[in-house]
Design a protein around this motif. Structure first.
Motif, PDB file in Angstrom:
ATOM      1  N   TYR A 130      -3.694  -3.043   0.992  1.00 45.68           N
ATOM      2  CA  TYR A 130      -3.128  -2.395  -0.157  1.00 45.68           C
ATOM      3  C   TYR A 130      -4.273  -1.303  -0.849  1.00 45.68           C
ATOM      4  N   ASP A 131      -5.362  -1.270  -0.231  1.00 48.55           N
ATOM      5  CA  ASP A 131      -6.493  -0.300  -0.894  1.00 48.55           C
ATOM      6  C   ASP A 131      -7.540  -0.072   0.087  1.00 48.55           C
ATOM      7  N   GLY A 182       0.607  -1.212  -0.112  1.00 48.64           N
ATOM      8  CA  GLY A 182       0.001  -0.100  -0.055  1.00 48.64           C
ATOM      9  C   GLY A 182       0.955   1.262   0.064  1.00 48.64           C
ATOM     10  N   GLY A 183       2.016   1.248   0.596  1.00 46.90           N
ATOM     11  CA  GLY A 183       2.692   2.439   0.382  1.00 46.90           C
ATOM     12  C   GLY A 183       2.017   3.492   1.419  1.00 46.90           C
ATOM     13  N   ASP A 185       5.952  -0.021  -0.347  1.00 46.75           N
ATOM     14  CA  ASP A 185       5.281   0.042  -1.732  1.00 46.75           C
ATOM     15  C   ASP A 185       5.557  -1.134  -2.648  1.00 46.75           C
ATOM     16  N   ALA A 186       5.041  -0.935  -4.019  1.00 52.21           N
ATOM     17  CA  ALA A 186       5.394  -2.157  -4.911  1.00 52.21           C
ATOM     18  C   ALA A 186       6.731  -2.448  -5.101  1.00 52.21           C
ATOM     19  N   ASP A 187       7.664  -1.511  -5.111  1.00 54.97           N
ATOM     20  CA  ASP A 187       9.172  -1.857  -5.277  1.00 54.97           C
ATOM     21  C   ASP A 187       9.821  -2.651  -4.006  1.00 54.97           C
ATOM     22  N   GLN A 188       9.231  -2.246  -2.912  1.00 59.30           N
ATOM     23  CA  GLN A 188       9.725  -2.552  -1.588  1.00 59.30           C
ATOM     24  C   GLN A 188       9.438  -4.033  -1.519  1.00 59.30           C
ATOM     25  N   GLY A 189       8.059  -4.181  -1.856  1.00 55.07           N
ATOM     26  CA  GLY A 189       7.603  -5.784  -1.947  1.00 55.07           C
ATOM     27  C   GLY A 189       8.072  -6.464  -2.594  1.00 55.07           C
ATOM     28  N   VAL A 190       8.379  -6.131  -3.823  1.00 59.31           N
ATOM     29  CA  VAL A 190       8.929  -6.998  -4.622  1.00 59.31           C
ATOM     30  C   VAL A 190      10.552  -7.448  -3.920  1.00 59.31           C
ATOM     31  N   LYS A 191      11.341  -6.420  -3.519  1.00 61.31           N
ATOM     32  CA  LYS A 191      12.613  -6.769  -2.979  1.00 61.31           C
ATOM     33  C   LYS A 191      12.300  -7.663  -1.594  1.00 61.31           C
ATOM     34  N   LEU A 192      11.037  -7.627  -0.865  1.00 59.66           N
ATOM     35  CA  LEU A 192      11.055  -8.635   0.091  1.00 59.66           C
ATOM     36  C   LEU A 192      10.748  -9.958  -0.488  1.00 59.66           C
ATOM     37  N   LEU A 239      -0.748   5.070  -0.987  1.00 59.80           N
ATOM     38  CA  LEU A 239      -0.326   5.725  -2.105  1.00 59.80           C
ATOM     39  C   LEU A 239       0.065   4.716  -3.215  1.00 59.80           C
ATOM     40  N   SER A 240       0.535   3.525  -2.940  1.00 60.03           N
ATOM     41  CA  SER A 240       1.037   2.458  -3.812  1.00 60.03           C
ATOM     42  C   SER A 240       0.083   1.305  -4.205  1.00 60.03           C
ATOM     43  N   PRO A 241      -0.727   1.536  -5.334  1.00 53.10           N
ATOM     44  CA  PRO A 241      -1.965   0.601  -5.565  1.00 53.10           C
ATOM     45  C   PRO A 241      -1.385  -0.650  -5.897  1.00 53.10           C
ATOM     46  N   LEU A 242      -2.513  -1.789  -5.965  1.00 52.14           N
ATOM     47  CA  LEU A 242      -1.962  -3.137  -6.171  1.00 52.14           C
ATOM     48  C   LEU A 242      -1.527  -3.088  -7.583  1.00 52.14           C
TER      49      LEU A 242
END
Length: 353
Positions: free
Chosen positions: A311-312, A273-274, A290-297, A318-321
């Protein structure tokens, strides 16, 4: 060394979830499952456990007749929560079920004491003797007689890498894992940080505006019955669930796979969700991935399957699904992600049964 704590859960002798319940809901209460998913890469095993997505970070995890409710938030679209000094958020969605519609529950897993994870309706309605596992900070908030007229009485706190064994006590042997083996769930607090390191973190330590938060590791499996009557402290793990909690992608998370000695994480529930404070129109600080950090995790934890949640549901995200989906596809993780809508369920098999 911290002594392992133990909690015995018996689905035949449940405590009422709500204050006004004379007895827990019967097991015949069925969740309205809109659709059920399994491992997207295919599985020959029939699932004997499940995760049901209610909304925001609220899920219901079930195995061997035991149900664990995470981060209970049952407000509806248009309702508001308080997130800190001068900061409120409005809910945009409805939960899949309401609090009073839940089947019988055995315990609550609360990542931190924030109203979008433990709303005022929940706090007002819950039985004061119901078992809650949470952070030391949240335990203080829930049990303090100085600040609460009616404090909670059965709150168990876990700090980072502290564990509690949930023993599943049943009269029948239908869920036993073989001779001398009984089902159990080991719950361990995992690191998490709501506020990025640096001056903001130091300021928050003084102001206590944003509460400390935990992630969780749930290890579902079997323990051997101890003939001496002593509780075992280890579990023969058949399935691991990592729940990120409301954290950013911080250095402390690097210690989790090291701690696990790179044992497999079967399922990850990632809070996205950021979340921004005070909100997307004035995003001064981000407090969840957010999306970038989620993929890093995902790259760090390497789970077999990831399910994004949180997420919504509120207007501070701020960061949508859709951003996460795009990043997942770009990085080649699409076959290892399951997207649940509210009211949908993921089913899985616990090994060793």
């Amino acid at each position: 060394m911290t002594t392992m704590r133990h909690l015995h859960l018996d689905s035949t002798k449940r405590q009422p979830l709500l204050k006004d319940q004379a007895a827990p809901n019967e097991d015949t209460t069925a969740l309205p499952v809109k659709r059920a998913f399994t491992d997207p890469r295919g599985s020959k095993d029939n699932g004997d456990a499940s995760v049901y997505f209610i909304g925001t970070a609220t899920t219901l995890i079930e195995w061997c007749g035991i149900r664990i409710l995470t981060d209970p938030n049952f407000l509806h679209a248009g309702d508001h929560v308080h997130l800190g000094p001068g900061v409120t958020a409005q809910r945009k969605t409805n939960p899949a079920v309401d609090l009073h519609e839940l089947p019988a529950i055995d315990c609550i897993l609360l990542s931190h004491y924030h109203e979008d994870h433990f709303d005022q309706l929940v706090e007002k309605s819950l039985s004061r003797t119901f078992d809650i596992i949470t952070t030391p900070h949240a335990k203080e908030c829930l049990t303090s007689g100085e600040s609460k007229e009616d404090p909670f009485q059965s709150v168990h706190d876990l700090d980072f890498f502290e564990s509690m064994m949930l023993h599943i006590d049943r009269k029948d042997s239908s869920h036993a894992g073989g001779y001398g083996k009984v089902p159990a769930i080991k719950v361990t607090g995992m690191p998490g940080k709501h506020v990025p390191p640096g001056p903001l973190s130091m300021a928050n330590d003084l102001l206590q505006a944003v509460p400390p938060t935990n992630g969780w590791l749930l290890e579902l499996g079997y323990t051997f019955e101890a003939p001496t009557g002593d509780d075992p402290e280890s579990v023969d793990v058949g399935f691991r669930i990592y729940i990120s909690g409301d954290t950013l992608f911080v250095d402390e998370l690097q210690g989790i796979p090291k701690r696990l000695r790179h044992e497999k994480i079967d399922l990850m529930l990632v809070h996205l969700g950021g979340t921004t404070i005070p909100g997307p129109s004035l995003p001064l600080i981000m407090v969840t991935m957010d999306a970038d950090q989620g993929v890093k995790l995902m790259e760090l934890m390497n789970p077999d399957v990831t399910i994004p949640i949180h997420y919504d549901d509120y207007n501070v995200f701020l960061s949508p699904l859709s951003d996460f989906k795009k990043k997942v596809d770009e990085e080649g993780w699409s076959e290892r992600v399951v997207y649940l809508d509210r009211g949908e369920q993921y089913r899985f098999k616990v090994r060793g049964a």
